[in-house]
Design an enzyme around this catalytic site. Structure first.
Site, PDB file in Angstrom:
ATOM      1  N   PRO A  85       0.853  -1.189   0.000  1.00 50.12           N
ATOM      2  CA  PRO A  85       0.000   0.000   0.000  1.00 50.12           C
ATOM      3  C   PRO A  85       0.886   1.235   0.000  1.00 50.12           C
ATOM      4  O   PRO A  85       1.956   1.225   0.584  1.00 50.12           O
ATOM      5  CB  PRO A  85      -0.779  -0.124   1.312  1.00 50.12           C
ATOM      6  CG  PRO A  85       0.000  -1.058   2.158  1.00 50.12           C
ATOM      7  CD  PRO A  85       0.816  -1.926   1.264  1.00 50.12           C
ATOM      8  N   CYS A  86       0.420   2.259  -0.690  1.00 46.37           N
ATOM      9  CA  CYS A  86       1.284   3.432  -0.866  1.00 46.37           C
ATOM     10  C   CYS A  86       0.619   4.667  -0.276  1.00 46.37           C
ATOM     11  O   CYS A  86      -0.222   5.275  -0.921  1.00 46.37           O
ATOM     12  CB  CYS A  86       1.556   3.604  -2.351  1.00 46.37           C
ATOM     13  SG  CYS A  86       2.763   4.871  -2.668  1.00 46.37           S
ATOM     14  N   GLN A  87       0.963   5.030   0.921  1.00 46.91           N
ATOM     15  CA  GLN A  87       0.331   6.168   1.592  1.00 46.91           C
ATOM     16  C   GLN A  87       0.613   7.522   0.948  1.00 46.91           C
ATOM     17  O   GLN A  87      -0.261   8.368   0.916  1.00 46.91           O
ATOM     18  CB  GLN A  87       0.744   6.233   3.069  1.00 46.91           C
ATOM     19  CG  GLN A  87       0.143   5.137   3.919  1.00 46.91           C
ATOM     20  CD  GLN A  87      -1.362   5.175   3.949  1.00 46.91           C
ATOM     21  OE1 GLN A  87      -1.977   6.203   3.689  1.00 46.91           O
ATOM     22  NE2 GLN A  87      -1.967   4.039   4.235  1.00 46.91           N
ATOM     23  N   PRO A  88       1.819   7.758   0.432  1.00 42.19           N
ATOM     24  CA  PRO A  88       2.079   9.096  -0.086  1.00 42.19           C
ATOM     25  C   PRO A  88       1.062   9.556  -1.126  1.00 42.19           C
ATOM     26  O   PRO A  88       0.881  10.740  -1.344  1.00 42.19           O
ATOM     27  CB  PRO A  88       3.478   8.976  -0.698  1.00 42.19           C
ATOM     28  CG  PRO A  88       4.116   7.900   0.098  1.00 42.19           C
ATOM     29  CD  PRO A  88       3.010   6.927   0.411  1.00 42.19           C
ATOM     30  N   ASP A 103       3.542   3.577   5.139  1.00 47.56           N
ATOM     31  CA  ASP A 103       3.693   3.157   3.764  1.00 47.56           C
ATOM     32  C   ASP A 103       4.271   1.740   3.675  1.00 47.56           C
ATOM     33  O   ASP A 103       5.112   1.356   4.491  1.00 47.56           O
ATOM     34  CB  ASP A 103       4.634   4.165   3.107  1.00 47.56           C
ATOM     35  CG  ASP A 103       4.822   3.883   1.663  1.00 47.56           C
ATOM     36  OD1 ASP A 103       3.856   3.460   1.021  1.00 47.56           O
ATOM     37  OD2 ASP A 103       5.941   4.072   1.173  1.00 47.56           O
TER      38      ASP A 103
END
Ligand SMILES: C[S@@+](CC[C@H](N)C(=O)[O-])C[C@H]1O[C@@H](n2cnc3c(N)ncnc32)[C@H](O)[C@@H]1O
Length: 318
Positions: A85-88, A103
């Site tokens: 999963p990519c929080q940014p 992240d």
């Protein structure tokens, strides 16, 4: 062989080989299933209880329920795969890149650093190449520093026999000479995947109410849709996501029945459009199951990726 028989037959876990694939952020196991069907042994790591239960019910490999961190101890493995999963993406303007602890990439990178696999592969949304390109460059540079040749491509699952347009970024780290899978040629339509099911409307179906029809029409007008976004049976489906499967949103997936009524997709229909075999059973409530389906890498697409990984390993090992 028709589409349904093909996926039911092709996507059977077979484990003829002992090479271990670790699947980080494994979800319900869509990506792992493609690898098992190519004969790899898999071990998933996932924090969601329902997804782990689905994984265990359908795959031969183990699934460890765990909230991964960069310090998680993992077993030695030849291959690492995953969908971090990519929080940014969602924190517009406040991107901390690899220092963001929410992240998934620091976890994935640390696993590669510690286990030094022969090959690794991750899947992500195409936005990583555009809105978050600087972050993507940082990830690639860090992984190159660990001694890997890195290739990436935007691949559309529809070109690998999945009845759905689903474009995803696939990034592979190897020691040289990995080749992405070639297109399989024939595009499968939603109608071929769903067959008779698409014409049925038992009373338990979730029909769109007149106010929902109105809401959808307004949404489509505002987003300049030329054709209603109902499922067109003569074409592959548009991308399935957690949001458009589980939520009653303006772009929700729905089928227009011969009598003009519209109903939401059933879980089995969504699963077929994602190339899950009919024997694959999901565990959890309706929303949880739709989320598992919407999040997954289509297993048939994963099967072709796994074949390329197998060919690569055959070349470097023998
Ligand atoms: C995009 S989904 C993966 C789908 C999977 N590749 C498949 O094909 O079915 C990402 C998954 O990561 C899980 N996840 C997110 N952060 C996690 C963490 N820190 N530890 C373990 N799992 C995590 C989520 O619960 C979600 O199921």
């Amino acid at each position: 062989m028709n589409y349904v028989d093909k996926i039911n037959h092709l996507l059977k876990p077979s484990q003829s080989d002992n090479l271990l694939v670790i699947d980080l952020f494994a979800g319900c196991g869509g990506l792992s299933l493609g690898f098992e069907a190519q004969g790899f042994e898999t071990h998933g790591f996932e924090m969601d209880t329902d997804s782990c239960a689905t994984y265990r019910k359908n795959l031969k490999g183990k699934c460890t329920e765990i909230v991964l961190t960069p310090d998680t101890k993992l077993p030695p493995a030849t291959i690492i795969i995953g969908g971090p999963p990519c929080q940014p993406f969602s924190v517009g303007g406040h991107q901390k890149g690899l220092k963001d602890s929410r992240d998934g990439f620091p976890i994935f990178i640390n696993a590669v650093k510690t286990l030094n696999p022969e090959i690794w592969l991750f899947e992500n949304v195409r936005g990583l190449l555009y809105k978050n390109k600087c972050y993507f460059d940082e990830i690639v540079e860090t992984l190159q520093g660990l001694g890997y040749v890195i290739n990436w491509e935007l691949l559309n699952a529809v070109n690998y026999g999945v009845p759905q347009n689903r474009e995803r970024l696939i990034v592979v780290g190897h020691r040289g000479n990995f080749k992405f899978p070639l297109y399989t040629g024939y595009k499968v339509s939603a109608g071929e995947a769903l067959g008779e099911m698409a014409l049925l409307a038992p009373p338990s179906s979730k029909f769109l109410t007149p106010s929902m029809d109105e809401y959808v029409a307004k949404y489509e007008k505002a987003s300049f849709c030329k054709n209603p976004r109902d499922l067109h049976l003569n074409k592959p489906a548009r991308t399935l996501t957690c949001r458009n499967l589980a939520g009653a949103t303006g772009d929700m997936h729905r089928i227009k029945l011969p009598d003009g009524r519209r109903r939401r997709l059933w879980l089995r229909e969504a699963a077929r459009l994602q190339s899950f075999p009919d024997w694959f059973e999901f565990v959890g409530g309706e929303i949880s199951c739709f989320n598992q389906v919407g999040n997954a890498v289509p297993p048939l697409f994963a099967f072709h990726l796994a074949k390329s990984v197998q060919h690569y390993l055959d070349r470097v090992r023998y």
